[in-house]
Design an enzyme around this catalytic site. Structure first.
Site, short mmCIF file in Angstrom:
data_model
loop_
_atom_site.label_atom_id
_atom_site.label_comp_id
_atom_site.label_asym_id
_atom_site.label_seq_id
_atom_site.Cartn_x
_atom_site.Cartn_y
_atom_site.Cartn_z
N LYS A 148 7.68 -4.11 -0.73
CA LYS A 148 8.14 -2.75 -1.03
C LYS A 148 8.47 -2.01 0.26
O LYS A 148 7.71 -2.02 1.22
CB LYS A 148 7.06 -2.01 -1.82
CG LYS A 148 6.74 -2.68 -3.15
CD LYS A 148 5.53 -2.07 -3.84
CE LYS A 148 4.25 -2.39 -3.11
NZ LYS A 148 3.04 -1.97 -3.85
N THR A 207 3.09 10.99 -4.97
CA THR A 207 3.33 9.53 -5.00
C THR A 207 2.03 8.74 -5.08
O THR A 207 2.01 7.55 -4.80
CB THR A 207 4.12 9.10 -3.75
OG1 THR A 207 3.40 9.49 -2.57
CG2 THR A 207 5.51 9.71 -3.73
N GLY A 226 -0.65 6.46 -6.39
CA GLY A 226 -0.70 5.43 -7.42
C GLY A 226 0.60 4.70 -7.67
O GLY A 226 0.71 3.96 -8.66
N THR A 227 1.59 4.86 -6.79
CA THR A 227 2.88 4.18 -7.03
C THR A 227 2.73 2.66 -7.03
O THR A 227 3.36 1.97 -7.82
CB THR A 227 3.92 4.61 -5.99
OG1 THR A 227 3.37 4.47 -4.68
CG2 THR A 227 4.35 6.05 -6.21
N GLY A 228 1.91 2.13 -6.11
CA GLY A 228 1.74 0.68 -6.04
C GLY A 228 1.06 0.12 -7.27
O GLY A 228 1.48 -0.90 -7.83
N CYS A 229 0.00 0.78 -7.71
CA CYS A 229 -0.71 0.36 -8.93
C CYS A 229 0.24 0.41 -10.12
O CYS A 229 0.29 -0.50 -10.95
CB CYS A 229 -1.90 1.28 -9.19
SG CYS A 229 -3.08 1.43 -7.85
#
Length: 267
Positions: free
Chosen positions: A176, A208, A210-213
């Protein structure tokens, strides 16, 4: 388009990341979410204030009873916290035949900077999970830099790092690009056969958390529903993009996304 997804991750008491974000995402995309908690956190948009570990044996027991009764079509792994838990999960996965696709988000550092992975746990993740049981590894740039041991400054560096991580054993890498500067974000999906670039405008927002989760859970849901890896990533990225754009503006720090923006779409 149901799709049974098991998320193995930590709890976020603020509701923006971790298990809470995972279950919201899976539900919002029409799937059925089950969970195994690895750690409890006391956190909000301003940071992580305390972490309470879950015993490794109990982590695995949560996974086992769900698998034996409900089953799952994909697994998402996030905050695994410490080596003991990683080895216990690895032992369990070693014993299971015909595992479904596994999306591993190597959660290392919270948005506010708190460490979410113990110092001795990274090697355990590589040796027990990445090398043997990972369909898709989804690091951000700082996580990828830690995994490969060198800086990632541009798209060429991203390609080289993705190839190096691919050699560790996973079937595919989604690197990412959100931590790079510039008006356009490029995320790189790499498999042994080919690579894809997903480019989209940078959204300037402090919301932003928690975007990865959220992204890894969205991809796992797509895989559980029978979508291809490419289409699961494509749909997941669009889902996250809209969730950031429609963020509810909560909290004084890194605010959560609006995971429920799809509500009504599956009626």
């Amino acid at each position: 388009m149901l799709g049974r997804v098991l998320t193995i991750a930590g709890s976020d008491s603020g509701g923006g990341a971790g298990i809470q974000a995972d279950l919201k995402t899976i539900t919002a995309l029409g799937g059925f979410g089950a969970s195994a908690l690895t750690a409890l956190t006391a956190q909000n948009t301003k940071g992580v204030f305390a972490i309470e570990p879950i015993p490794a044996k109990f982590v695995v027991e949560q996974i086992r009873v769900v698998f034996d009764d409900i089953g799952f079509d994909a697994i998402k792994m996030g905050m695994l916290h410490r080596a003991e838990v990683i080895h216990a999960i690895g032992d369990y996965l070693d014993s299971v035949r015909d595992l479904p696709p596994i999306v591993l988000d190597p959660v290392m550092i919270a948005k506010g900077g708190a460490a979410l992975l113990a110092n001795d746990a990274q090697e355990a993740i590589i040796s027990r999970l990445v090398s043997k049981h990972t369909t898709l590894l989804t690091p951000n740039i700082p996580e990828a830099e830690s995994l490969v041991g060198h800086a990632i400054k541009d798209l060429d560096d991203m390609r080289a790092a993705a190839d190096k991580m691919l050699s560790m054993g996973p079937s595919a890498i989604l690197l990412k690009g959100g931590h790079r500067e510039g008006p356009v974000i490029t995320d790189l999906l790499v498999t042994p056969e080919q690579s894809y670039e997903f480019s989209h405008p940078m959204i300037k927002s402090r919301h932003t958390h928690g975007t990865g989760c959220t992204l890894s859970s969205a991809i796992a849901t797509g895989l559980a529903q029978g979508l291809s890896l490419h289409d699961s990533v494509d749909r997941g990225l669009r889902y996250v993009e809209i969730a950031i754009q429609k963020a509810p503006g909560l909290g004084e720090g890194h605010g959560p996304l609006l995971h429920g923006h799809t509500i009504g779409a599956f009626r």
